[in-house]
Design an enzyme around this catalytic site. Structure first.
Site, PDB file in Angstrom:
ATOM      1  N   HIS A 140       0.896  -1.061   0.124  1.00 61.60           N
ATOM      2  CA  HIS A 140      -0.022   0.099   0.044  1.00 61.60           C
ATOM      3  C   HIS A 140       0.952   1.288   0.136  1.00 61.60           C
ATOM      4  CE1 HIS A 140       0.669  -0.290   4.260  1.00 61.60           C
ATOM      5  NE2 HIS A 140       0.448   0.824   4.410  1.00 61.60           N
ATOM      6  N   ASP A 186       5.199   5.436   5.415  1.00 63.87           N
ATOM      7  CA  ASP A 186       5.962   4.243   6.218  1.00 63.87           C
ATOM      8  C   ASP A 186       6.522   3.094   5.397  1.00 63.87           C
ATOM      9  OD1 ASP A 186       3.266   3.975   6.848  1.00 63.87           O
ATOM     10  OD2 ASP A 186       4.242   2.569   8.455  1.00 63.87           O
ATOM     11  N   HIS A 187       5.716   2.856   4.426  1.00 67.30           N
ATOM     12  CA  HIS A 187       5.848   1.737   3.467  1.00 67.30           C
ATOM     13  C   HIS A 187       6.770   2.061   2.306  1.00 67.30           C
ATOM     14  CE1 HIS A 187       3.678  -1.673   5.881  1.00 67.30           C
ATOM     15  NE2 HIS A 187       3.271  -0.280   6.644  1.00 67.30           N
ATOM     16  N   HIS A 216      -7.342  -2.130   4.958  1.00 65.26           N
ATOM     17  CA  HIS A 216      -6.616  -1.105   5.643  1.00 65.26           C
ATOM     18  C   HIS A 216      -7.532   0.303   5.557  1.00 65.26           C
ATOM     19  CE1 HIS A 216      -3.321   0.362   7.993  1.00 65.26           C
ATOM     20  NE2 HIS A 216      -2.657   0.975   7.060  1.00 65.26           N
ATOM     21  N   ASP A 259      -0.136  -3.880   5.914  1.00 67.91           N
ATOM     22  CA  ASP A 259      -1.257  -3.604   6.701  1.00 67.91           C
ATOM     23  C   ASP A 259      -2.746  -3.944   6.939  1.00 67.91           C
ATOM     24  OD1 ASP A 259       1.155  -2.508   7.897  1.00 67.91           O
ATOM     25  OD2 ASP A 259       0.589  -0.219   7.685  1.00 67.91           O
TER      26      ASP A 259
END
Length: 280
Positions: free
Chosen positions: A61, A65-66, A153, A176
């Site tokens: 996604h 942060d990813h 998510h 997530d």
């Protein structure tokens, strides 16, 4: 055999001991980078993997942060690949991925221009091959197959999980998500499930509502373990710990998982490795 390395087990909150969310999967001589949180290439270098050695980048996604080090992955791969006519980096993610990659390259256009002007053997911008998917097969090469399924998510949508299969071994990377049918189906019978986990019992006590909100769309340790149990996976690999896993507290997390899942549970620091074998 499939090897899983937890490159980054941290969260959006900067942690001196944990890089941002990212997992390395090696199978059949191929190297798959799943998400690219902060510090990912430093962690990859610690296990002998450089950006030029990646087979593909898989994005679950588009939360910051990813994907925070996407630009670093793109530029470093470009400047560290010395073969003529380099193969474009395959990038597989949910809808929105192509826009993110294009925007990242645009933001780095000055740097790209400087390097092209300086180096005679860099005569074109970084080459990428972006493909957006929400369900079904996305990779089939030299015995390694990958498929994706939708996860949940929300309000982040769409989001996807990945399943990597090789010679009877299988690993699912959830990203997530809260428990959902898409992940249950994807993980069914897998050798290992790599799953984000949060301690809702701790987060719920934080006074800031913005931080409590993360409970809405992440799985607790117990929920991730219940997903693993429903799917009949062999090993639950916990990662992306919120709050950060503190040394000496590992058994607390294991005990929470054991309430729902009787199988093998793996957790640890960045660079923790898990070998997933085909059933004997």
């Amino acid at each position: 055999m499939i090897e899983v390395t937890l490159l980054g087990t941290g969260s959006p909150i900067p942690d001196p001991n944990r890089a941002g969310p990212s997992t390395l999967v090696r199978a059949g001589g191929q190297v798959f980078l799943v998400d690219c949180g902060r510090g990912v290439l430093q962690r990859a270098a610690a296990v002998g993997v450089g950006a030029a050695g990646l087979s593909t980048l898989l994005l679950t996604h588009l939360h910051s942060d990813h994907v925070g080090d996407l630009g670093d992955v793109l530029i470093t791969r470009w400047v560290s690949t010395f073969t003529p006519d380099p193969v474009p980096l395959p990038i597989i993610g949910p809808p929105g991925t192509a826009e993110l990659v294009a925007a990242t390259l645009n933001a780095l256009r000055h740097d790209i221009g400087y390097r092209i002007a300086h180096h005679a053997d860099l005569n074109a911008p970084p080459a990428v091959d972006v493909r957006e998917h929400t369900d079904g097969p996305v990779w089939d090469r030299d015995g390694v197959s990958i498929r994706v399924a939708p996860t949940d998510h929300r309000p982040v949508a769409p989001t996807i999980g990945f399943r990597v299969d090789y010679q009877g071994a299988s690993v699912v990377l959830a990203g997530d998500t809260v428990p959902c049918a898409g992940l249950d189906e994807l993980a069914a019978g897998a050798g290992a499930l790599v799953h984000t986990v949060i301690r809702k019992d701790i987060v719920a006590t934080i006074p800031q509502q913005r931080l409590q909100d993360i409970c809405d769309y992440h799985s607790s340790v117990e929920q991730a373990a219940a997903t693993a149990a429903r799917a009949g996976v062999g090993t639950l690999v916990m990662t992306h710990y919120v709050p950060a896993l503190v040394a000496g507290q590992e058994e607390q997390w294991r005990a929470l998982a054991a309430r729902e899942f009787a199988g093998r549970v793996e957790l640890g620091d960045d660079l923790h490795r898990v070998q997933v074998d085909a059933p004997s």
